[in-house]
Design an enzyme around this catalytic site. Structure first.
Site, PDB file in Angstrom:
ATOM      1  N   GLY A  43       0.850  -1.183   0.000  1.00 58.15           N
ATOM      2  CA  GLY A  43       0.000   0.000   0.000  1.00 58.15           C
ATOM      3  C   GLY A  43       0.890   1.238   0.000  1.00 58.15           C
ATOM      4  N   MET A  44       0.810   2.011   1.081  1.00 51.90           N
ATOM      5  CA  MET A  44       1.568   3.262   1.202  1.00 51.90           C
ATOM      6  C   MET A  44       1.213   4.204   0.064  1.00 51.90           C
ATOM      7  SD  MET A  44       5.208   1.989   2.703  1.00 51.90           S
ATOM      8  CE  MET A  44       5.477   0.725   1.492  1.00 51.90           C
ATOM      9  N   HIS A  45      -0.076   4.388  -0.106  1.00 50.97           N
ATOM     10  CA  HIS A  45      -0.576   5.335  -1.103  1.00 50.97           C
ATOM     11  C   HIS A  45      -2.019   5.700  -0.772  1.00 50.97           C
ATOM     12  CE1 HIS A  45      -1.617   1.324  -2.843  1.00 50.97           C
ATOM     13  NE2 HIS A  45      -2.787   1.937  -2.910  1.00 50.97           N
ATOM     14  N   SER A  46      -2.532   6.704  -1.457  1.00 51.98           N
ATOM     15  CA  SER A  46      -3.970   7.000  -1.415  1.00 51.98           C
ATOM     16  C   SER A  46      -4.465   7.021  -2.854  1.00 51.98           C
ATOM     17  CB  SER A  46      -4.227   8.356  -0.742  1.00 51.98           C
ATOM     18  OG  SER A  46      -3.701   9.386  -1.544  1.00 51.98           O
TER      19      SER A  46
END
Ligand code: T46
Length: 130
Positions: A43-46
């Site tokens: 992940g580590m995102h929007s």
């Protein structure tokens, strides 16, 4: 969280997912994440617009959510539990069990331009809307 109904009988269990019924959008894409490496974070995102429902159909993992004002951590450990993640939420997934299969239903096709992969850019996007 969305709790899906389990249809159980002596031969096993079944969960049905239906767009605009227990999944609150049109389903344009389904993908699944598996063979995840212990101690690694995904992940580590929007997303600017994408909405998704995350379901751990096997095993377990933890998802952290951050909308820039509040943070939450959710454990997905049952195939009848769905986590609705709306747009503009920074997400990270970790603590994957070795057998984890994380299935994701999404309301749009894959589009790298919809991702914000830098946390400062995410905060700026929330603040300024661009
Ligand atoms: C999300 C979390 C929960 C594709 O080609 N098509 C796809 O539909 C997806 C989802 C990914 N990809 C490519 C893009 C990368 O080259 O597959 C590679 C791995 O994707 P990513 O690093 O974005 O994977 P995660 O696990 O960090 O994030 C994924 C989704 O991308 C994301 O939307 O919310 O799962």
């Amino acid at each position: 969280m969305i709790n899906f109904q389990i249809r159980e009988n002596i031969s096993g269990s079944l969960v049905a997912l239906e767009e605009n019924k227990n999944i609150p959008f049109d389903i344009r894409r389904v993908y699944y994440i598996y063979d995840t490496k212990k101690d690694l974070v995904r992940g580590m995102h929007s997303h600017k617009a994408l909405q998704q429902v995350l379901i751990c159909v096997k095993g377990s993992c933890t998802v952290s959510l951050d909308d820039s004002l509040e943070k939450a951590e959710v454990v997905l450990d049952a195939p009848n539990k769905g986590l609705l993640v709306r747009s503009n939420v920074w997400r990270e997934m970790y603590d994957f069990s070795p057998d984890c299969v994380l299935m994701v239903l999404a309301d749009k096709h894959y589009d790298e331009a919809d991702y914000i992969r830098d946390y400062q850019d995410f905060l700026r996007y929330i603040r300024d809307g661009k």
